[in-house]
Design a protein around this motif. Structure first.
Motif, PDB file in Angstrom:
ATOM      1  N   ARG A 156      30.125  32.203  77.441  1.00  0.00           N
ATOM      2  CA  ARG A 156      30.125  32.941  78.699  1.00  0.00           C
ATOM      3  C   ARG A 156      31.042  32.284  79.741  1.00  0.00           C
ATOM      4  O   ARG A 156      31.796  32.994  80.424  1.00  0.00           O
ATOM      5  CB  ARG A 156      28.690  33.064  79.215  1.00  0.00           C
ATOM      6  N   PRO A 157      31.020  30.962  79.926  1.00  0.00           N
ATOM      7  CA  PRO A 157      31.934  30.350  80.891  1.00  0.00           C
ATOM      8  C   PRO A 157      33.406  30.597  80.551  1.00  0.00           C
ATOM      9  O   PRO A 157      34.220  30.830  81.446  1.00  0.00           O
ATOM     10  CB  PRO A 157      31.582  28.862  80.828  1.00  0.00           C
ATOM     11  N   ALA A 158      33.744  30.550  79.258  1.00  0.00           N
ATOM     12  CA  ALA A 158      35.129  30.797  78.861  1.00  0.00           C
ATOM     13  C   ALA A 158      35.512  32.247  79.119  1.00  0.00           C
ATOM     14  O   ALA A 158      36.636  32.546  79.548  1.00  0.00           O
ATOM     15  CB  ALA A 158      35.322  30.446  77.387  1.00  0.00           C
ATOM     16  N   GLN A 159      34.591  33.167  78.879  1.00  0.00           N
ATOM     17  CA  GLN A 159      34.842  34.572  79.170  1.00  0.00           C
ATOM     18  C   GLN A 159      35.044  34.784  80.669  1.00  0.00           C
ATOM     19  O   GLN A 159      35.933  35.526  81.086  1.00  0.00           O
ATOM     20  CB  GLN A 159      33.679  35.422  78.669  1.00  0.00           C
ATOM     21  N   SER A 160      34.200  34.139  81.468  1.00  0.00           N
ATOM     22  CA  SER A 160      34.318  34.260  82.919  1.00  0.00           C
ATOM     23  C   SER A 160      35.662  33.723  83.396  1.00  0.00           C
ATOM     24  O   SER A 160      36.323  34.340  84.247  1.00  0.00           O
ATOM     25  CB  SER A 160      33.170  33.508  83.604  1.00  0.00           C
ATOM     26  N   LEU A 161      36.075  32.596  82.855  1.00  0.00           N
ATOM     27  CA  LEU A 161      37.364  32.013  83.213  1.00  0.00           C
ATOM     28  C   LEU A 161      38.493  32.969  82.870  1.00  0.00           C
ATOM     29  O   LEU A 161      39.377  33.246  83.705  1.00  0.00           O
ATOM     30  CB  LEU A 161      37.561  30.688  82.491  1.00  0.00           C
ATOM     31  N   PHE A 162      38.487  33.498  81.653  1.00  0.00           N
ATOM     32  CA  PHE A 162      39.567  34.381  81.233  1.00  0.00           C
ATOM     33  C   PHE A 162      39.593  35.651  82.082  1.00  0.00           C
ATOM     34  O   PHE A 162      40.656  36.116  82.501  1.00  0.00           O
ATOM     35  CB  PHE A 162      39.415  34.738  79.756  1.00  0.00           C
ATOM     36  N   GLN A 168      36.656  22.462  79.063  1.00  0.00           N
ATOM     37  CA  GLN A 168      35.993  22.978  77.868  1.00  0.00           C
ATOM     38  C   GLN A 168      36.186  24.488  77.729  1.00  0.00           C
ATOM     39  O   GLN A 168      36.465  24.987  76.636  1.00  0.00           O
ATOM     40  CB  GLN A 168      34.505  22.636  77.913  1.00  0.00           C
ATOM     41  N   ALA A 169      36.046  25.206  78.846  1.00  0.00           N
ATOM     42  CA  ALA A 169      36.228  26.657  78.810  1.00  0.00           C
ATOM     43  C   ALA A 169      37.662  27.015  78.453  1.00  0.00           C
ATOM     44  O   ALA A 169      37.917  27.939  77.662  1.00  0.00           O
ATOM     45  CB  ALA A 169      35.838  27.259  80.159  1.00  0.00           C
ATOM     46  N   LEU A 170      38.607  26.300  79.025  1.00  0.00           N
ATOM     47  CA  LEU A 170      40.017  26.539  78.738  1.00  0.00           C
ATOM     48  C   LEU A 170      40.311  26.282  77.265  1.00  0.00           C
ATOM     49  O   LEU A 170      41.052  27.043  76.624  1.00  0.00           O
ATOM     50  CB  LEU A 170      40.886  25.656  79.632  1.00  0.00           C
ATOM     51  N   TRP A 171      39.726  25.226  76.725  1.00  0.00           N
ATOM     52  CA  TRP A 171      39.911  24.919  75.301  1.00  0.00           C
ATOM     53  C   TRP A 171      39.403  26.066  74.441  1.00  0.00           C
ATOM     54  O   TRP A 171      40.045  26.459  73.465  1.00  0.00           O
ATOM     55  CB  TRP A 171      39.173  23.630  74.945  1.00  0.00           C
ATOM     56  N   ARG A 172      38.255  26.630  74.785  1.00  0.00           N
ATOM     57  CA  ARG A 172      37.692  27.731  74.006  1.00  0.00           C
ATOM     58  C   ARG A 172      38.580  28.978  74.063  1.00  0.00           C
ATOM     59  O   ARG A 172      38.756  29.681  73.063  1.00  0.00           O
ATOM     60  CB  ARG A 172      36.282  28.066  74.491  1.00  0.00           C
ATOM     61  N   VAL A 173      39.140  29.247  75.236  1.00  0.00           N
ATOM     62  CA  VAL A 173      40.043  30.392  75.358  1.00  0.00           C
ATOM     63  C   VAL A 173      41.278  30.183  74.492  1.00  0.00           C
ATOM     64  O   VAL A 173      41.683  31.080  73.731  1.00  0.00           O
ATOM     65  CB  VAL A 173      40.453  30.603  76.827  1.00  0.00           C
TER      66      VAL A 173
END
Length: 217
Positions: free
Chosen positions: A29-35, A70-75
């Motif tokens: 969810r944090p990675a989705q929010s970031l993107f 971490q979120a950026l890495w997941r994206v």
């Protein structure tokens, strides 16, 4: 080899990112929010510390920056797995992040918010705009920024739905009024103008019982 592809980004009704109709699995969810935030603000440069503070306001600065990494890495991992060039969609350095406005992508929210090139909206333009709205912005996301965007996009949807039903009524396209007004009711917060439009359409079709039923609704 990474190739240049067109992303289809959906944030209305659900979060979904696709390329050639294949889902891009951004896994948290944090990675989705970031993107989503970067795509909604394409062309703007965001300093890391401000972005971390916006997305993780209740965390310490150090933790927020860690969560951002971490979120950026997941994206990036999701895009690399799909064979998509990260550099096309994410400009990243030690200080800032940016989603290039010139990147090959589509965004449903941008279609809804798009301005008419002619300065006045035609029925066809309004239908295309409101068709992009398939539900509230990022349902289930409760970050402060998502709440603000949710209200802004709903207001844009209501405004264009009002224009569309007004145009259709002026043209006495009563069946079309009923179709679009029902869509308005199903996706908004029971807007009174939608019911008024439906009652007007039923009256125009000389269907008085249906007009009374709509009034009772």
């Amino acid at each position: 080899m990474m190739i240049r592809k067109v992303l289809q980004v959906r944030v209305l009704g659900q979060f979904d990112v696709r390329c050639d109709d294949r889902a891009i699995g951004i896994s948290s969810r944090p990675a989705q929010s970031l993107f989503a935030y970067l795509a909604m603000n394409a062309g703007l440069t965001h300093r890391r510390e401000k972005l971390a503070g916006l997305l993780w306001p209740d965390s310490t600065e150090s933790n927020a920056r860690t969560y951002l990494r971490q979120a950026l890495w997941r994206v990036r991992k999701a895009m690399e797995t799909a064979g998509i060039s990260c550099e096309t969609y994410l400009e990243v350095d030690d200080l800032a992040l940016r989603f290039p406005a010139e990147a090959p992508y589509s965004l449903d929210a941008a279609v809804l918010l798009e301005l008419s090139p002619s300065g006045g909206w035609s029925v066809e333009e309004l239908q295309a705009a409101v068709s992009a709205y398939r539900g509230e912005f990022l349902p289930g996301f409760y970050d402060e920024w998502t709440v603000v965007e949710r209200e802004r996009l709903l207001a844009a949807f209501d405004r264009k739905m009002r224009l569309l039903t007004d145009h259709l009524q002026a043209q006495q396209r009563w069946n079309d009024v009923l179709v679009w007004a029902e869509r308005w009711v199903s996706l908004s917060r029971v807007p009174e103008p939608a019911y008024v439009a439906m009652m007007t359409a039923h009256a125009g079709l000389d269907d008085i019982p249906a007009m009374h039923m709509t009034y009772e609704r």
